[in-house]
Structure formats: structure tokens, C-alpha cells
Design a protein around this motif. Structure first.
Motif, PDB file in Angstrom:
ATOM      1  N   THR A  98     -17.813  42.412  11.394  1.00 26.50           N
ATOM      2  CA  THR A  98     -17.484  41.190  12.122  1.00 26.50           C
ATOM      3  C   THR A  98     -18.743  40.332  12.299  1.00 26.50           C
ATOM      4  O   THR A  98     -19.865  40.784  12.030  1.00 26.50           O
ATOM      5  CB  THR A  98     -16.914  41.511  13.503  1.00 26.50           C
ATOM      6  N   ARG A 133     -15.737  33.306  17.872  1.00 23.99           N
ATOM      7  CA  ARG A 133     -15.412  33.891  16.561  1.00 23.99           C
ATOM      8  C   ARG A 133     -16.143  35.212  16.343  1.00 23.99           C
ATOM      9  O   ARG A 133     -16.247  35.689  15.220  1.00 23.99           O
ATOM     10  CB  ARG A 133     -15.786  32.919  15.436  1.00 23.99           C
ATOM     11  N   ASP A 135     -15.433  38.284  16.717  1.00 28.24           N
ATOM     12  CA  ASP A 135     -14.705  39.411  16.128  1.00 28.24           C
ATOM     13  C   ASP A 135     -14.088  39.091  14.775  1.00 28.24           C
ATOM     14  O   ASP A 135     -13.310  39.878  14.236  1.00 28.24           O
ATOM     15  CB  ASP A 135     -13.613  39.885  17.090  1.00 28.24           C
ATOM     16  N   HIS A 136     -14.441  37.946  14.205  1.00 26.94           N
ATOM     17  CA  HIS A 136     -13.905  37.563  12.900  1.00 26.94           C
ATOM     18  C   HIS A 136     -14.800  38.090  11.775  1.00 26.94           C
ATOM     19  O   HIS A 136     -16.029  38.122  11.898  1.00 26.94           O
ATOM     20  CB  HIS A 136     -13.797  36.047  12.792  1.00 26.94           C
ATOM     21  N   GLU A 140     -12.952  35.291   7.114  1.00 22.97           N
ATOM     22  CA  GLU A 140     -12.103  34.505   8.006  1.00 22.97           C
ATOM     23  C   GLU A 140     -12.827  33.280   8.553  1.00 22.97           C
ATOM     24  O   GLU A 140     -12.285  32.562   9.391  1.00 22.97           O
ATOM     25  CB  GLU A 140     -11.627  35.385   9.165  1.00 22.97           C
ATOM     26  N   LEU A 141     -14.039  33.043   8.061  1.00 21.13           N
ATOM     27  CA  LEU A 141     -14.863  31.935   8.545  1.00 21.13           C
ATOM     28  C   LEU A 141     -15.127  30.940   7.424  1.00 21.13           C
ATOM     29  O   LEU A 141     -15.186  31.311   6.242  1.00 21.13           O
ATOM     30  CB  LEU A 141     -16.201  32.461   9.078  1.00 21.13           C
TER      31      LEU A 141
END
Length: 222
Positions: A98, A133, A135-136, A140-141
Motif C-alpha cells: 500500500t 489514500r 491504504d491504496h 489504484e493511484l
């Protein structure tokens, strides 16, 4: 901060390449410096010297009193881990970790306990506007968000110097401007010394000082 004296870097192989030629350079505490020049002119080699990622063939690279060219491998590793933060064009994030875990990887070599590592990593993400963000995963970014994670990773160990190699090279114009503005804010608020290689003149013009390197020789840009 930095004092480079007669720094030369020569690569030998099928042909000899003089990547740096008798470079003399001073960079003061708290300066924001942009380095430009043609491909193959020595920009990345100079940044590697400043970061202790490579050693010169001859000459001195002094950072805060320590000659990086002459430190033992162990002492050089410790100096990099403690004093230097790095940001690259390719974000170099670990895809299975993450955002907050990626930031925390910079603290592992310093022996920071897990709980403190998590706290500091989250604070670093918040400082670049990505606390929500944490925990992304990188996938996913957006590209700009991934570069912010990379900047947080560079800053979490509270370095005195931030070295950036084409930090906006993979970004669109609007996101580029956001990242440069972020670097400017961090530079002013934290008193960092920032040295940034960039091909983008719009980015370079935002720097306090501009250098040009061509054929391994450094000069002040107009």
C-alpha cells in the motif's frame, strides 16, 4: 552543503566516455537547483555523484564535511539512508504494498520500529496531500498520486537533501505543475536542499538556480 572539486567520471569499455570532466561546483544549504543539458551530457551521472550512488574516477564530493568519494561502503550506505532522499521519473513503488507501506520502506534500513514507522509514514503521506489514500495500492493511484507517494517516501526519513531525476517526466502538464508546486512548498517549509534534473524548461525556470551540463562540463545557466 556540497563542495565538488575537480570531479571526473570516466567509463571505459568498447570506447571511453568522459561523463564528467573536472567539475567544480558548490551548492549551498537550502538551495533549489535545476540541472539541464542534452541527453548524454552528464546530468544523471552528476546526480549519482551527489547521491553517493557512484564514485568519481577522481576528485572530491563533499557533503556536510564528508567526502562521499572516500567513505567506506558501509559509511556511504548510512549517509545515504540518513541524509539523502531520492525521487525518480519512474516511481519505483512496490506494487504489492500500500501507499503507507511503500513510504515505510525508507525507514526500514534505519531500524525504526513498526509502530513508529507506520505513524511517520502516514504523516508523510498527509504532508503531500495523500493521507486518505494510505491504504491504496500503486495500481489504484494516478501517476501524479504515485509520484506524491514517492516524494513522501523520500521525505519520511527527514533528509537534508532531496535529489530528483526527471520527477515530472511521466506526467501531463497539469500534474507536472502540481508536483513542482508541491516540491516548492516542501522546500520552503522544511528548508530542504533540492537538486533536480529536468529536461523541461518550464520546471527549471521555477528553480532558484539553474545549471547546465554538456559534454561533462557544468556551467551556470542564464
Amino acid at each position: 552543503m556540497y563542495q565538488l572539486t575537480d570531479v571526473t567520471k570516466t567509463y571505459t569499455g568498447k570506447r571511453t566516455v568522459h561523463a564528467l570532466q573536472s567539475v567544480d561546483l558548490e551548492i549551498g544549504d537550502g538551495e533549489l537547483v535545476a540541472i539541464q543539458g542534452p541527453t548524454g551530457g552528464g546530468k544523471s551521472t552528476l546526480l549519482q555523484m551527489l547521491g553517493g550512488l557512484d564514485r568519481p574516477t577522481s576528485g572530491r564530493v563533499v557533503l556536510a564535511g564528508d567526502d562521499l568519494a572516500r567513505l567506506s561502503d558501509g559509511a556511504l550506505t548510512k549517509a545515504r539512508a540518513k541524509n539523502l532522499g531520492f525521487v525518480f521519473q519512474h516511481y519505483n513503488l512496490i506494487p504489492t504494498l500500500t501507499a503507507v507501506e511503500n513510504v515505510g520502506t525508507a525507514l526500514v534500513p534505519l531500524g525504526v520500529p513498526a509502530a513508529d514507522r507506520a505513524r511517520r509514514s502516514l504523516a508523510a503521506l498527509e504532508s503531500v496531500g495523500l493521507g486518505e489514500r494510505a491504504d491504496h495500492l500503486p495500481g489504484e493511484l494516478s501517476g501524479g498520486q504515485q509520484q506524491r507517494v514517492a516524494i513522501a517516501r523520500a521525505l519520511v526519513k527527514e533528509p537534508t537533501v532531496l535529489l530528483a531525476d526527471e520527477p515530472t517526466g511521466n506526467l501531463d502538464e497539469a500534474t507536472r505543475d502540481e508536483i513542482v508546486e508541491l516540491l516548492e512548498v516542501l522546500w520552503k517549509e522544511q528548508g530542504l536542499t533540492i537538486v533536480m534534473v529536468t529536461h523541461d524548461s518550464a520546471v527549471a525556470r521555477r528553480a532558484q538556480r539553474r545549471l547546465r551540463i554538456a559534454s561533462g562540463k557544468v556551467s551556470e545557466a542564464a
